[in-house]
Motif scaffolding. Structure first.
Motif, PDB file in Angstrom:
ATOM      1  N   UNK A 176     -11.537   0.132   0.480  1.00 36.78           N
ATOM      2  CA  UNK A 176     -11.421  -0.736   1.674  1.00 36.78           C
ATOM      3  C   UNK A 176     -10.717  -2.135   0.994  1.00 36.78           C
ATOM      4  N   UNK A 177     -11.256  -2.528  -0.012  1.00 36.53           N
ATOM      5  CA  UNK A 177     -11.022  -3.950  -0.496  1.00 36.53           C
ATOM      6  C   UNK A 177      -9.488  -4.035  -0.812  1.00 36.53           C
ATOM      7  N   UNK A 178      -9.137  -3.109  -1.665  1.00 40.14           N
ATOM      8  CA  UNK A 178      -7.760  -2.882  -1.988  1.00 40.14           C
ATOM      9  C   UNK A 178      -6.919  -2.591  -0.943  1.00 40.14           C
ATOM     10  N   UNK A 179      -7.358  -1.929   0.098  1.00 40.74           N
ATOM     11  CA  UNK A 179      -6.600  -1.561   1.267  1.00 40.74           C
ATOM     12  C   UNK A 179      -6.284  -2.796   2.054  1.00 40.74           C
ATOM     13  N   UNK A 215       0.879  -1.160  -0.050  1.00 43.48           N
ATOM     14  CA  UNK A 215      -0.126  -0.152   0.187  1.00 43.48           C
ATOM     15  C   UNK A 215       0.823   1.334   0.001  1.00 43.48           C
ATOM     16  N   UNK A 216       1.976   1.182   0.549  1.00 44.28           N
ATOM     17  CA  UNK A 216       2.874   2.524   0.666  1.00 44.28           C
ATOM     18  C   UNK A 216       3.432   2.600  -0.824  1.00 44.28           C
ATOM     19  N   UNK A 217       3.687   1.746  -1.606  1.00 45.04           N
ATOM     20  CA  UNK A 217       3.889   2.144  -2.999  1.00 45.04           C
ATOM     21  C   UNK A 217       2.819   2.517  -4.014  1.00 45.04           C
ATOM     22  N   UNK A 218       1.661   1.866  -3.519  1.00 44.08           N
ATOM     23  CA  UNK A 218       0.369   2.042  -4.740  1.00 44.08           C
ATOM     24  C   UNK A 218      -0.589   3.058  -4.053  1.00 44.08           C
ATOM     25  N   UNK A 219      -0.414   3.189  -2.693  1.00 46.43           N
ATOM     26  CA  UNK A 219      -1.683   3.940  -2.149  1.00 46.43           C
ATOM     27  C   UNK A 219      -2.213   5.094  -2.586  1.00 46.43           C
ATOM     28  N   UNK A 261       1.694  -7.471   4.952  1.00 46.08           N
ATOM     29  CA  UNK A 261       2.894  -7.143   5.211  1.00 46.08           C
ATOM     30  C   UNK A 261       4.250  -7.916   4.349  1.00 46.08           C
ATOM     31  N   UNK A 262       5.148  -7.189   3.827  1.00 46.32           N
ATOM     32  CA  UNK A 262       6.130  -7.897   3.030  1.00 46.32           C
ATOM     33  C   UNK A 262       7.126  -8.811   4.084  1.00 46.32           C
ATOM     34  N   UNK A 307     -19.557   2.989  -3.349  1.00 45.91           N
ATOM     35  CA  UNK A 307     -18.929   1.831  -4.126  1.00 45.91           C
ATOM     36  C   UNK A 307     -17.317   2.437  -4.124  1.00 45.91           C
ATOM     37  N   UNK A 308     -17.230   3.408  -4.271  1.00 48.31           N
ATOM     38  CA  UNK A 308     -15.989   3.978  -4.267  1.00 48.31           C
ATOM     39  C   UNK A 308     -14.887   3.379  -3.026  1.00 48.31           C
ATOM     40  N   UNK A 309     -15.642   3.749  -1.971  1.00 49.66           N
ATOM     41  CA  UNK A 309     -15.126   3.558  -0.375  1.00 49.66           C
ATOM     42  C   UNK A 309     -14.975   1.835  -0.540  1.00 49.66           C
TER      43      UNK A 309
END
Lengths: 161, 185
Positions: B38-41, A43-47, B47-48, B32-34
């Motif tokens: 949220x889904x993408x978030x 997210x830090x890259x694409x946010x 975490x990597x 819809x946008x929110x």
């Protein structure tokens, strides 16, 4: 109508996916080649790009849907305006000008029904007028005249019962 | 069915109606946008891995994973929004489709030859001008019919006198009636 909106939403969503994918692909490739990874989440890259693209998607989708709504409303408005004008003409005595409303098929169907009703009324009025003229012009006996007089009244009573 | 009250709206649909629909669309697209964000978030805040190579491969994999993720999320987004907008359309266009249906029923009643009734719309219905125009048309025809019959009945009343007067009055009534009917074309 809902189908028009669905097409618009699908189109805008496809555009979002295309542009976001193109942007994210390049950004992630650049990030992977940096060598020093100072981020914990993707997210830090694409946010920022994601927020921008979703805002554009919502704004674009809303604008396109409003445009579709305005077009539909305009078509309904034009069709109904024509129907109203035809009724106004009918009030002035014009029962023969065809309605032919532009716009939605529902209004075209309604226009045909209105034309049929006006045509029927006009034919009854013409029949009454012909009967009145016949009574005026033909030398009829008293009995025949009285019979036709009553028939004329009956024709008039059948107009808008 | 409530009797319709006179309204100020001069157009075929009220201005407030379009504004309400636009506001509802704004709400649907905002939600819809929110939801999409949220889904993408949720997906993008995984975490990597802690290792250097782990981050490198996670970034490369994410790039490949992006296409199915976008396709799925966009299909879900389009489906949900389409359903929401379809419901919204159903509610909003009901106010237009309802009066059109009532007009169709009224015209069928007109064609049937039975006693013709005026069209009354529900509270909040659109296309008031159309129903008013139809009712005005009916009223004008009824007024016309009343006048035609009044002319004939006036002549009939005078028939109580002698036969010559009766015939003369009826002829006069027919001339007037014919003139009144001739305005319709």
């Amino acid at each position: 109508m809902a189908l028009c909106f669905a097409v618009v939403i699908l189109l805008v969503a496809a555009l979002f996916a295309w542009f976001f994918h193109r942007h994210a692909k390049v950004t992630l490739r650049v990030a992977s080649l940096q060598g020093h990874y100072h981020f914990l989440f993707p997210y830090e890259i694409l946010g920022t790009a994601l927020t921008r693209h979703i805002a554009a998607l919502s704004a674009g989708g809303l604008a396109a849907s409003l445009l579709v709504f305005m077009v539909i409303q305009r078509r309904i408005h034009c069709g109904v305006e024509r129907l109203v004008n035809v009724f106004r003409l009918s009030v002035e005595g014009d029962l023969s000008t065809p309605t032919e409303p532009p716009g939605q098929p529902e209004l075209t169907g309604l226009g045909r029904k209105i034309d049929a009703a006006r045509s029927r009324t006009l034919s009854r009025i013409r029949a009454a007028n012909d009967e009145a003229k016949l009574l005026l012009e033909e030398p009829l006996s008293e009995e025949e005249f009285a019979r036709r007089w009553d028939a004329l009244k009956h024709i008039l009573q059948r107009i808008v019962p | 069915m409530k009797a319709r009250r006179p309204r100020k709206a001069a157009g075929m649909t009220e201005r407030g109606y379009a504004m309400r629909f636009s506001a509802m669309l704004l709400l649907v697209f905002s939600l819809g946008g929110v939801s999409l964000f949220l889904a993408f978030y949720v997906i993008l805040t995984q975490p990597f891995p802690p290792t250097y190579s782990g981050v490198y491969f996670a970034l490369r994999n994410l790039s490949a994973f992006l296409v199915p993720m976008l396709v799925f999320s966009m299909l879900a987004y389009a489906l949900l929004l389409s359903v929401a907008v379809a419901i919204l359309c159903g509610i909003a266009f009901h106010k237009i489709a309802g009066p059109l249906y009532r007009m169709e029923r009224a015209l069928e009643n007109y064609e049937s030859g039975e006693s013709i009734r005026a069209v009354f719309l529900r509270e909040g219905d659109q296309l008031v001008a159309l129903a008013d125009a139809y009712n005005c048309f009916l009223t004008r025809l009824r007024e016309g019919r009343r006048d035609w019959l009044a002319v004939m009945e006036h002549a009939e009343r005078l028939c109580l006198q002698d036969a010559d007067t009766c015939r003369a009055e009826r002829i006069d009534a027919l001339v007037r009636l014919s003139a009144m009917l001739s305005r319709y074309r």
